[in-house]
Scaffold this active site. Structure first.
Site, PDB file in Angstrom:
ATOM      1  N   GLN A 129       3.453  -5.999  17.369  1.00 32.06           N
ATOM      2  CA  GLN A 129       2.899  -4.722  17.816  1.00 32.06           C
ATOM      3  C   GLN A 129       2.593  -4.690  19.306  1.00 32.06           C
ATOM      4  O   GLN A 129       2.326  -3.622  19.871  1.00 32.06           O
ATOM      5  CB  GLN A 129       1.565  -4.474  17.082  1.00 32.06           C
ATOM      6  CG  GLN A 129       1.651  -4.386  15.593  1.00 32.06           C
ATOM      7  CD  GLN A 129       1.728  -2.949  15.120  1.00 32.06           C
ATOM      8  OE1 GLN A 129       1.195  -2.051  15.750  1.00 32.06           O
ATOM      9  NE2 GLN A 129       2.431  -2.733  14.028  1.00 32.06           N
ATOM     10  N   THR A 184      -4.359  -8.996  16.057  1.00 31.54           N
ATOM     11  CA  THR A 184      -4.014 -10.280  15.454  1.00 31.54           C
ATOM     12  C   THR A 184      -3.700 -10.069  13.969  1.00 31.54           C
ATOM     13  O   THR A 184      -4.053  -9.047  13.386  1.00 31.54           O
ATOM     14  CB  THR A 184      -5.181 -11.286  15.598  1.00 31.54           C
ATOM     15  OG1 THR A 184      -6.319 -10.781  14.908  1.00 31.54           O
ATOM     16  CG2 THR A 184      -5.538 -11.486  17.067  1.00 31.54           C
ATOM     17  N   SER A 230      -9.942   0.807  14.140  1.00 34.24           N
ATOM     18  CA  SER A 230      -8.742   1.447  13.609  1.00 34.24           C
ATOM     19  C   SER A 230      -8.184   0.672  12.419  1.00 34.24           C
ATOM     20  O   SER A 230      -8.048  -0.550  12.471  1.00 34.24           O
ATOM     21  CB  SER A 230      -7.698   1.508  14.735  1.00 34.24           C
ATOM     22  OG  SER A 230      -6.435   1.811  14.229  1.00 34.24           O
ATOM     23  N   ASP A 256      -7.854  -4.656   9.351  1.00 41.67           N
ATOM     24  CA  ASP A 256      -7.427  -3.420   8.696  1.00 41.67           C
ATOM     25  C   ASP A 256      -7.272  -3.519   7.185  1.00 41.67           C
ATOM     26  O   ASP A 256      -6.633  -2.683   6.571  1.00 41.67           O
ATOM     27  CB  ASP A 256      -6.115  -2.921   9.304  1.00 41.67           C
ATOM     28  CG  ASP A 256      -4.977  -3.906   9.096  1.00 41.67           C
ATOM     29  OD1 ASP A 256      -5.229  -5.008   8.569  1.00 41.67           O
ATOM     30  OD2 ASP A 256      -3.844  -3.576   9.471  1.00 41.67           O
ATOM     31  N   GLU A 282       0.820  -1.210   0.000  1.00 42.08           N
ATOM     32  CA  GLU A 282       0.000   0.000   0.000  1.00 42.08           C
ATOM     33  C   GLU A 282       0.854   1.259   0.000  1.00 42.08           C
ATOM     34  O   GLU A 282       1.951   1.276   0.561  1.00 42.08           O
ATOM     35  CB  GLU A 282      -0.877   0.023   1.252  1.00 42.08           C
ATOM     36  CG  GLU A 282      -1.815  -1.156   1.353  1.00 42.08           C
ATOM     37  CD  GLU A 282      -2.523  -1.227   2.683  1.00 42.08           C
ATOM     38  OE1 GLU A 282      -3.654  -1.729   2.708  1.00 42.08           O
ATOM     39  OE2 GLU A 282      -1.953  -0.799   3.706  1.00 42.08           O
ATOM     40  N   ARG A 332       3.573   4.609  16.322  1.00 41.94           N
ATOM     41  CA  ARG A 332       2.462   5.526  16.020  1.00 41.94           C
ATOM     42  C   ARG A 332       1.125   4.833  16.147  1.00 41.94           C
ATOM     43  O   ARG A 332       0.128   5.447  16.548  1.00 41.94           O
ATOM     44  CB  ARG A 332       2.653   6.213  14.667  1.00 41.94           C
ATOM     45  CG  ARG A 332       2.365   5.404  13.412  1.00 41.94           C
ATOM     46  CD  ARG A 332       0.899   5.422  13.008  1.00 41.94           C
ATOM     47  NE  ARG A 332       0.692   5.054  11.625  1.00 41.94           N
ATOM     48  CZ  ARG A 332      -0.176   4.114  11.228  1.00 41.94           C
ATOM     49  NH1 ARG A 332      -0.897   3.417  12.082  1.00 41.94           N
ATOM     50  NH2 ARG A 332      -0.315   3.869   9.933  1.00 41.94           N
TER      51      ARG A 332
END
Lengths: 363, 363
Positions: free
Chosen positions: A152, A213, A304, A239, A68, A124
């Protein structure tokens, strides 16, 4: 400051921050300080939401993953991030997510700063999650379930400890080694940690539930019977199209917040919902245009997906910090021409091949 | 070869080619050889057109310019280019166009190659123009008018000399210094050169007309009375919304070829034309699906805007050549982790900040 950035570019070239240099930056400033500073930038930038030129990310999907590009700009600065998502990478010893990006000058198009964003994205994302939870979760939240204990997870744990006031973590991952790694990395953090045998066990009694996950599937990590009144769900891992973590009934019973609705409709948990499914963009809450949590018993969901503005905020921080600490190297990513109309001239003058030089002093 | 690229990435990191290193590459291989090799890649890749995942570029427009991202991918490789266009930059001694880009591995998302693309874009644009002219212009074309004598002009001149057989150039630019620079840079090329006092004078008697002007306006560089039967017009400079070079009547009277119709409808000379204005994509001619030039008296227009696939072809060449010549440096743009699920671990191990090391041997 912004004028100085362009002067520095014209004199020395693009400032390049490699992954090891970014890690050195975070070690020197301290992880909690970095996340807090990024959260401050995020708040400032989300409050300027209408000033930004926003587009949904441009995705190139393949069999095993996605690559992306995520651009965004205000009147002074442009940024983009390159990021992939390949869950099968870990099977061959590579990272699921790798990223880098650039901060550029809008007036001239000059790429001022080229940085790794793999480590920076983890910071972030955690800063964004914690910042959203501070806005949406019950203020007395102290217990967080952390489902998914991969790359993460440490950043999420520490961001919620330092920014939200979480004192107790309840962990679950289908891979016990991931959980063991997380527990080892959080030793000395001061967090009370319980390792659980299932998602349901971890979620039981939590004030906040963070799902992070990695499987690229329509998973049902959280199901309705797990959800308790007043919970805040920080859904990080769902996401991209075809990759979700929550049972649809959870969304129906909750108040759902997103970063940027056009992108979240495609990539977020709400991808399975009708076009008129009600969501609130977070910036609307920050500017007081819409309500956040309506009452202590309401379930809130931060759906998110990661928006380009978050990388803009993070790049601003890393650029300023690298300059202040004298980290990174300047490099001629762009030709430095005596006469800009004479690009051809750089071929006839055999200049030495540039070896990037270290920044000697703080800017 | 592609497997080796990934192995090299995992061992050494991303190969980085700076602008001076790219210039050294072109000096060592020779400019004409580089342009010819890029034209070969372009032909190969345009013939594989249906295999590519194509999108129009993502543009961020501001008062004085534009910043664009141009991604494209086939089943093995993904590339993108960052490029700006700021015509007012030259007034402050900066380049109008600056660019860089990345070639990545589709299966893992790994960014294999990071390269300057300012110099490289000038080469690939010239290679594309010459390659299209070989396909569309009359084979006996020997005289070219070159309108706009800025940073791209030398590359256009030499590409048409070596690939198309142009022997005579007729030059015009509103800036006489730009023309003087072009004449000086072409000394020793063997081209017959005439400096003209107007566009009309330069175009008169030319077989091919190349327009490569930079103003971000709807200019009328070429008007209908200048056009002669059988001319091929290589319209390079009209390449974004509001920036065109040709009078609309020229398009009506000609056969118009484009790279990628959805992008050209927005950015090309045809942006002023109705949705049903007939154009032919160049790849259709290459694969024999549609005719190119129909007869010797027909006026052909290559309405070139620059498509992401051209940078893909150019990056393939530069990556292979840099590896073969041992040019460029490997750098940790992405963290090299012992355990990909333990990103956090790179913070606790104070590894030395990487100084990019030179590639010692050819791959």
């Amino acid at each position: 400051m912004q004028h100085n950035d362009l002067t520095q570019f014209r004199t020395d070239g693009t400032l390049y921050l490699s992954a090891p240099a970014a890690a050195e930056l975070v070690r020197r400033k301290g992880l909690a300080n970095c996340i807090a500073a990024m959260a401050d930038n995020l708040r400032d930038d989300f409050k300027r939401w209408p000033e930004f030129d926003k587009t949904a990310r441009v995705a190139s999907h393949s069999k095993d993953g996605v690559i992306e590009l995520m651009p965004v700009a205000d009147a002074q600065r442009y940024s983009f991030k390159y990021v992939n998502g390949h869950p099968s990478n870990t099977a061959i010893g590579m990272s699921t997510v790798m990223a880098f990006g650039v901060l550029a000058d809008v007036d001239t198009g000059a790429p001022l700063f080229l940085s790794e964003l793999t480590l920076t994205t983890a910071l972030r994302t955690a800063a964004m999650s914690a910042f959203a939870a501070k806005t949406l979760a019950r203020p007395e939240s102290r217990v967080m379930a952390l489902i998914g204990n991969g790359a993460q997870s440490e950043f999420q744990a520490l961001a919620f400890q330092h920014l939200v006031g979480i004192t107790t973590l309840r962990l679950f991952d289908i891979d016990p080694q991931a959980t063991a790694k997380l527990v080892a990395n959080l030793q000395g953090s001061g967090l009370n940690i319980t390792v659980c045998n299932s998602t349901a066990e971890a979620v039981c009694g939590a004030d906040i539930v963070t799902t992070v996950t990695a499987d690229k599937t329509m998973a049902l990590i959280l199901t309705p019977e797990m959800i308790e009144p007043g919970m805040h769900i920080n859904a990080v891992g769902g996401d991209c199209p075809g990759k979700t973590e929550l049972h649809g009934d959870i969304l129906d019973a909750a108040k759902v917040f997103v970063e940027y609705e056009p992108q979240s409709r495609v990539e977020g948990e709400i991808q399975h919902k009708a076009e008129d499914f009600q969501v609130t963009e977070l910036w609307e809450v920050l500017l007081g245009q819409k309500a956040g949590r309506d009452n202590a018993a309401q379930v809130t969901v931060f759906d998110s997906v990661g928006f380009a503005l978050e990388d803009f905020s993070a790049l601003r921080f890393m650029f300023a910090a690298a300059n202040a600490l004298g980290l990174g190297e300047h490099t001629a990513l762009i030709p430095q021409l005596a006469d800009p109309k004479n690009l051809f001239g750089m071929l006839s003058t055999p200049t030495p091949v540039a070896v990037p030089r270290r920044v000697a002093t703080a800017a």
